[in-house]
Design a protein around this motif. Structure first.
Motif: not given
Length: 124
Positions: A96-123
């Motif tokens: 999960c990520a959050a930023d006040q700049n939409w374009y930064a978020l869509v590009s994934g560049t310079g994003v302000t906040y990031w979560g640590k991640g959640a594993l999804v396994t499809v098997s």
């Protein structure tokens, strides 16, 4: 402490569903765009879906269109990613990520906040 926390990952069979949740701590999501990214083993991180809290605009990667839905739970100040018709190629750590700049978020560049991640396994 400002942070994003993901939950809802796990193991699911192909064709199944999972719902990921992203909760903000230390700030409100009201003025942020929130997005989901994923990274599979040996692959680069890719954007999955984004949601703008200010105007409700959404973005989906072509690979998940029609299968994933992003939404905001205003009461809980969380962002949800409903994942249906899951495929083995959806297996990844989802961030999960959050930023006040939409374009930064869509590009994934310079994003302000990031979560640590959640594993999804499809098997099967």
């Amino acid at each position: 402490q400002v942070q994003l926390v993901e939950s809802g990952g796990g193991l699911v069979q192909p064709g199944g569903s999972l719902r990921l949740s992203c909760a903000a701590s230390g700030f409100t999501l009201d003025y942020y765009a929130i997005g989901w990214f994923r990274q599979a083993p040996g692959k680069e991180r890719e954007g999955v879906s984004c949601f703008s809290s200010s105007d409700g605009v959404t973005y989906y990667a072509d690979s998940v269109k029609g299968r994933f839905t992003i939404s905001r739970d205003n009461a809980k100040d969380t962002v949800l990613l409903q994942m249906n018709s899951l495929k083995p190629e959806d297996t990844a750590v989802y961030y999960c990520a959050a930023d006040q700049n939409w374009y930064a978020l869509v590009s994934g560049t310079g994003v302000t906040y990031w979560g640590k991640g959640a594993l999804v396994t499809v098997s099967s």
